[in-house]
Design a protein around this motif. Structure first.
Motif, mmCIF file in Angstrom:
data_model
loop_
_atom_site.group_PDB
_atom_site.id
_atom_site.type_symbol
_atom_site.label_atom_id
_atom_site.label_comp_id
_atom_site.label_asym_id
_atom_site.label_seq_id
_atom_site.Cartn_x
_atom_site.Cartn_y
_atom_site.Cartn_z
ATOM 1 N N THR A 258 0.840 -1.194 0.000
ATOM 2 C CA THR A 258 0.000 0.000 0.000
ATOM 3 C C THR A 258 0.877 1.246 0.000
ATOM 4 O O THR A 258 1.858 1.321 0.735
ATOM 5 N N LYS A 259 0.511 2.219 -0.810
ATOM 6 C CA LYS A 259 1.239 3.490 -0.838
ATOM 7 C C LYS A 259 0.556 4.454 0.116
ATOM 8 O O LYS A 259 -0.639 4.714 0.003
ATOM 9 N N PHE A 260 1.327 4.951 1.070
ATOM 10 C CA PHE A 260 0.797 5.871 2.072
ATOM 11 C C PHE A 260 1.265 7.297 1.788
ATOM 12 O O PHE A 260 2.330 7.499 1.196
ATOM 13 N N ALA A 261 0.484 8.255 2.243
ATOM 14 C CA ALA A 261 0.793 9.675 2.044
ATOM 15 C C ALA A 261 1.564 10.247 3.226
ATOM 16 O O ALA A 261 1.854 11.436 3.254
ATOM 17 N N GLU A 262 1.875 9.408 4.185
ATOM 18 C CA GLU A 262 2.618 9.830 5.370
ATOM 19 C C GLU A 262 3.517 8.683 5.790
ATOM 20 O O GLU A 262 3.285 7.543 5.402
ATOM 21 N N PRO A 263 4.550 8.987 6.568
ATOM 22 C CA PRO A 263 5.436 7.907 7.026
ATOM 23 C C PRO A 263 4.654 6.897 7.865
ATOM 24 O O PRO A 263 4.037 7.241 8.880
ATOM 25 N N LEU A 264 4.661 5.639 7.423
ATOM 26 C CA LEU A 264 3.841 4.611 8.065
ATOM 27 C C LEU A 264 4.262 4.355 9.508
ATOM 28 O O LEU A 264 3.402 4.217 10.383
ATOM 29 N N SER B 220 -6.366 7.249 11.959
ATOM 30 C CA SER B 220 -6.347 7.008 10.524
ATOM 31 C C SER B 220 -4.942 7.206 9.989
ATOM 32 O O SER B 220 -4.185 8.026 10.500
ATOM 33 N N VAL B 221 -4.643 6.471 8.937
ATOM 34 C CA VAL B 221 -3.375 6.608 8.232
ATOM 35 C C VAL B 221 -3.716 7.021 6.804
ATOM 36 O O VAL B 221 -4.474 6.318 6.112
ATOM 37 N N ALA B 222 -3.181 8.160 6.364
ATOM 38 C CA ALA B 222 -3.482 8.688 5.033
ATOM 39 C C ALA B 222 -2.793 7.866 3.955
ATOM 40 O O ALA B 222 -1.606 7.558 4.057
ATOM 41 N N LYS B 223 -3.569 7.519 2.931
ATOM 42 C CA LYS B 223 -3.034 6.762 1.798
ATOM 43 C C LYS B 223 -2.756 7.721 0.638
ATOM 44 O O LYS B 223 -3.354 8.798 0.541
ATOM 45 N N ALA B 224 -1.858 7.327 -0.222
ATOM 46 C CA ALA B 224 -1.433 8.175 -1.343
ATOM 47 C C ALA B 224 -2.577 8.502 -2.299
ATOM 48 O O ALA B 224 -2.567 9.556 -2.941
ATOM 49 N N ASP B 225 -3.582 7.629 -2.380
ATOM 50 C CA ASP B 225 -4.700 7.868 -3.305
ATOM 51 C C ASP B 225 -5.756 8.804 -2.733
ATOM 52 O O ASP B 225 -6.808 9.010 -3.334
#
Length: 161
Positions: free
Chosen positions: A85-91, A120-125
């Motif tokens: 999964t591509k995340f928008a923040e450091p996992l 929540s963890v922000a995803k790149a999409d």
């Protein structure tokens, strides 16, 4: 960085070690898909795990992990899925931010740990992974080291919701 700071001082040796095992080492191993980092953290011959399936009704909870190998395979499956999964923040930082394990009951060589995920963890999409569950871990001190004897996991947080 303070996002991954252990809330228990080293003077509280049991709680400090339990937090290191079930928060820091677990997160780092999970992100790295590296079971070898955590495999010695279990009482392998008698381990079992219950899966609550995010349901409040305990009658629906199941013995989904009767042996450590079954849990290991599911843990690795989830770790691989997360790594893809591509995340928008450091996992790593996000997982520490959404994880709370401050309630740890210790009595001699036994401990019960309350680990909660809430955030929540922000995803790149542009979407988010919502983490909102909790796990009760049952630990034993074996040979001077804390180990996971079992758990009831994937319970709703808060319970009853």
């Amino acid at each position: 960085m303070t996002y991954d700071k252990n809330p228990f001082p080293s003077g509280d040796a049991d709680r400090h070690a339990l937090w290191e095992m079930l928060v820091r080492r677990d997160i780092d191993a999970f992100i790295g898909q590296d079971w070898s980092m955590v495999e010695d953290d279990f009482v392998a011959d008698s381990f079992f795990g219950m899966h609550a399936h995010f349901l409040s009704n305990a009658d629906a909870w199941r013995l989904q992990f009767p042996r450590l190998e079954i849990y290991r395979d599911e843990w690795l499956r989830q770790a691989k899925e997360t790594a893809a999964t591509k995340f928008a923040e450091p996992l790593r930082e996000a997982l520490f931010r959404v994880t709370n394990m401050r309630d740890i009951d210790v009595d001699g060589d036994r401990a019960v740990l309350h680990k909660k995920f809430d955030g929540s963890v922000a995803k790149a999409d542009g979407s988010v992974d919502r983490l909102k569950w909790q796990t009760l871990y049952f630990c034993r001190k074996v040979g001077g080291h804390w180990k996971i004897a079992g758990f009831v996991g994937y319970m709703p947080h808060p319970l009853g919701s």
